[in-house]
Design a protein around this motif. Structure first.
Motif, PDB file in Angstrom:
ATOM      1  N   ALA A 140      38.556  30.956  37.473  1.00 27.47           N
ATOM      2  CA  ALA A 140      39.282  32.223  37.324  1.00 27.47           C
ATOM      3  C   ALA A 140      38.317  33.408  37.319  1.00 27.47           C
ATOM      4  O   ALA A 140      38.575  34.436  37.962  1.00 27.47           O
ATOM      5  CB  ALA A 140      40.114  32.200  36.044  1.00 27.47           C
ATOM      6  N   ALA A 141      37.209  33.282  36.607  1.00 29.75           N
ATOM      7  CA  ALA A 141      36.223  34.358  36.564  1.00 29.75           C
ATOM      8  C   ALA A 141      35.591  34.577  37.941  1.00 29.75           C
ATOM      9  O   ALA A 141      35.330  35.721  38.350  1.00 29.75           O
ATOM     10  CB  ALA A 141      35.142  34.035  35.535  1.00 29.75           C
ATOM     11  N   ASP A 144      38.074  36.487  40.084  1.00 28.34           N
ATOM     12  CA  ASP A 144      38.042  37.906  39.715  1.00 28.34           C
ATOM     13  C   ASP A 144      36.837  38.601  40.340  1.00 28.34           C
ATOM     14  O   ASP A 144      36.938  39.717  40.865  1.00 28.34           O
ATOM     15  CB  ASP A 144      37.991  38.063  38.193  1.00 28.34           C
ATOM     16  CG  ASP A 144      39.320  37.748  37.519  1.00 28.34           C
ATOM     17  OD1 ASP A 144      40.354  37.698  38.226  1.00 28.34           O
ATOM     18  OD2 ASP A 144      39.322  37.537  36.289  1.00 28.34           O
ATOM     19  N   GLU A 145      35.693  37.935  40.261  1.00 37.44           N
ATOM     20  CA  GLU A 145      34.472  38.490  40.855  1.00 37.44           C
ATOM     21  C   GLU A 145      34.632  38.670  42.357  1.00 37.44           C
ATOM     22  O   GLU A 145      34.206  39.687  42.942  1.00 37.44           O
ATOM     23  CB  GLU A 145      33.289  37.555  40.556  1.00 37.44           C
ATOM     24  CG  GLU A 145      31.951  38.037  41.081  1.00 37.44           C
ATOM     25  CD  GLU A 145      30.809  37.082  40.754  1.00 37.44           C
ATOM     26  OE1 GLU A 145      29.701  37.292  41.298  1.00 37.44           O
ATOM     27  OE2 GLU A 145      31.014  36.128  39.962  1.00 37.44           O
ATOM     28  N   TYR A 147      37.485  39.064  44.061  1.00 36.20           N
ATOM     29  CA  TYR A 147      38.413  40.149  44.366  1.00 36.20           C
ATOM     30  C   TYR A 147      37.751  41.524  44.205  1.00 36.20           C
ATOM     31  O   TYR A 147      38.071  42.463  44.929  1.00 36.20           O
ATOM     32  CB  TYR A 147      39.664  40.044  43.496  1.00 36.20           C
ATOM     33  CG  TYR A 147      40.719  39.125  44.066  1.00 36.20           C
ATOM     34  CD1 TYR A 147      41.033  39.165  45.421  1.00 36.20           C
ATOM     35  CD2 TYR A 147      41.410  38.221  43.261  1.00 36.20           C
ATOM     36  CE1 TYR A 147      41.997  38.322  45.961  1.00 36.20           C
ATOM     37  CE2 TYR A 147      42.380  37.387  43.791  1.00 36.20           C
ATOM     38  CZ  TYR A 147      42.662  37.436  45.146  1.00 36.20           C
ATOM     39  OH  TYR A 147      43.628  36.599  45.688  1.00 36.20           O
ATOM     40  N   LYS A 148      36.830  41.624  43.270  1.00 41.75           N
ATOM     41  CA  LYS A 148      36.115  42.899  43.105  1.00 41.75           C
ATOM     42  C   LYS A 148      35.269  43.210  44.336  1.00 41.75           C
ATOM     43  O   LYS A 148      35.117  44.381  44.730  1.00 41.75           O
ATOM     44  CB  LYS A 148      35.236  42.854  41.858  1.00 41.75           C
ATOM     45  CG  LYS A 148      35.999  42.977  40.545  1.00 41.75           C
ATOM     46  CD  LYS A 148      35.047  42.996  39.347  1.00 41.75           C
ATOM     47  CE  LYS A 148      35.800  43.246  38.038  1.00 41.75           C
ATOM     48  NZ  LYS A 148      36.721  42.137  37.704  1.00 41.75           N
ATOM     49  N   LYS A 155      45.877  41.603  39.721  1.00 46.60           N
ATOM     50  CA  LYS A 155      45.791  40.543  38.718  1.00 46.60           C
ATOM     51  C   LYS A 155      46.326  39.291  39.396  1.00 46.60           C
ATOM     52  O   LYS A 155      47.465  39.259  39.857  1.00 46.60           O
ATOM     53  CB  LYS A 155      46.628  40.890  37.488  1.00 46.60           C
ATOM     54  CG  LYS A 155      46.922  39.713  36.563  1.00 46.60           C
ATOM     55  CD  LYS A 155      45.662  39.129  35.939  1.00 46.60           C
ATOM     56  CE  LYS A 155      46.027  37.982  34.971  1.00 46.60           C
ATOM     57  NZ  LYS A 155      44.826  37.353  34.393  1.00 46.60           N
ATOM     58  N   SER A 156      45.507  38.266  39.462  1.00 41.78           N
ATOM     59  CA  SER A 156      45.872  37.033  40.159  1.00 41.78           C
ATOM     60  C   SER A 156      46.135  35.907  39.174  1.00 41.78           C
ATOM     61  O   SER A 156      45.354  35.675  38.255  1.00 41.78           O
ATOM     62  CB  SER A 156      44.746  36.616  41.110  1.00 41.78           C
ATOM     63  OG  SER A 156      44.968  35.312  41.628  1.00 41.78           O
ATOM     64  N   GLY A 260      47.075  45.623  39.960  1.00 39.91           N
ATOM     65  CA  GLY A 260      46.238  45.685  38.767  1.00 39.91           C
ATOM     66  C   GLY A 260      46.611  46.801  37.818  1.00 39.91           C
ATOM     67  O   GLY A 260      46.664  46.606  36.593  1.00 39.91           O
TER      68      GLY A 260
END
Length: 377
Positions: A140-141, A144-145, A147-148, A155-156, A260
């Motif tokens: 998950a982390a 997120d990284e 997508y940045k 928010k996924s 988001g």
């Protein structure tokens, strides 16, 4: 002065004291914020309205709408209602849509590493194991990284483990790797690279466009996902041969996206409800899939003349070999791709060994109880 007159001032004093105490108590407690009204969210799925995948999106929305008691209302539109299926990430990120339902691999064009959530053999993990890696192994982390890096304001939620997907629908059974060469074939994600390296001419299309393309001869063969979806989309109308088992999408899951900014503006209570609705929908989807996919698998054989064949082991081994080459190339080009691959590999080495050593094979029991229906691999 009578006794009644003597008590009157005391009663007035007590009454005043009680009011004063109540007022002080009211001031000592925090104010309870008033409802901001119903949060109406417009979602779009990446699936045609008739596909069971769109039904899964509706199932999730209903859980949220019910669990929030009317504080949130998610409306889910089918693919193409607002944007094309492959345009979902951009639409949600920009706020054109409040959210959506699809798969991470559909964003492959943004960064190849996004395809690692479901495209490729995932080092022997099935979809539920990959979900375990996502939640407890750092996935998950990493998402997120990732997508940045593509500036996605989302928010996924990754959820809903899918069974291993078939190699696909063909004009005739595929017996060897050479039979794939030159075929015009539909797939998505890293599977594009893998099949291209195997000599296949690949075209990535959304689910709703596959059957028309096969009907017009623009595709010789295609894969989508499962017996229910394939039947509903009309695969048996354009082909009677389906090759089961493949490593190209052996461990895929669904994705629920929220804009988001919209998500961050929600109250902690609503965000907590969403967290739990996702997990409830994930479990329910996996149970519904077993029931519906097995029925469709049976019905296509009995009523539509479809023949199912196991993909030969020689093709499966070749897929693994080619996937290793693709991963090595992309890892050299993309440090984040390599970081995700290394994380998955480490988790798989432990989890798959545990699974293989621990769980009893189902084939032996099936052959024992249903010898007339047993089909040797």
């Amino acid at each position: 002065m009578s006794e009644m007159k003597k008590q009157a001032p005391r009663r007035k004093f007590l009454k005043g004291a009680a009011v004063g105490t109540a007022g002080a108590a009211a001031l000592s407690f925090p104010m309870i914020s008033k409802s901001q009204g119903v949060q109406n969210l417009r979602f779009q799925s990446t699936w045609p309205a008739k596909d069971i995948f769109h039904e899964y999106a509706l199932d999730f929305a209903k859980k949220v709408n019910d669990m929030t008691g009317g504080e949130m209302n998610i409306e889910v539109l089918p693919a193409g209602a607002v944007v094309p299926a492959f345009g979902l990430l951009d639409a949600v990120s920009k706020g054109t849509l409040d959210g959506g339902h699809g798969v991470v691999v559909y964003h492959y064009g943004k960064n190849a590493a996004l395809a690692l959530w479901g495209s490729g053999p995932s080092f022997g993990m099935d979809a539920n194991m990959l979900l375990s890696w996502h939640k407890y192994g750092g996935g998950a982390a990493l998402l997120d990284e990732l997508y940045k890096t593509v500036n996605a304001n989302v928010k996924s939620y990754v959820y809903g483990p899918m069974p291993s997907q078939p190699l696909g629908w063909f004009k005739k059974p595929i017996a060897k790797v050479e039979d794939l060469k030159g075929l015009k074939y539909r797939t998505v994600g890293i599977s594009i690279d893998m099949f291209t390296a195997m000599g296949v001419s690949v075209n990535a299309l959304p689910g709703g466009e596959i059957i028309p393309a096969m009907d017009r001869g623009l595709l010789d063969a295609a894969e989508f996902n499962n017996a229910s979806s394939d039947r509903q989309l009309g695969f048996p109308d354009v082909s009677k041969v389906c090759m089961l088992q493949s490593y190209h999408q052996n461990a895929e899951q669904f994705e629920i996206l929220f804009n988001g900014s919209k998500y961050n503006a929600l109250s902690p209570k609503l965000r907590a409800i969403l967290d739990n609705c996702v997990e409830a929908a994930s479990a329910d989807m996996s149970w519904k899939a077993i029931d519906r996919y097995s029925k469709a698998y049976d019905e296509m054989q009995k009523t539509q003349g479809v023949k199912f064949y196991k993909t030969p082991d020689s093709i499966l081994r070749n897929q693994l070999k080619v996937f290793d080459e693709v991963v090595a190339k992309k890892s050299a080009e993309n440090p984040l791709f390599k970081k995700i691959v290394d994380s998955q590999r480490a988790f798989a080495q432990r989890a798959v060994k545990w699974d293989l050593d621990t769980n009893t094979p189902r084939r032996m029991a099936f052959d024992h109880y249903f010898p007339s229906g047993a089909k040797k691999a």
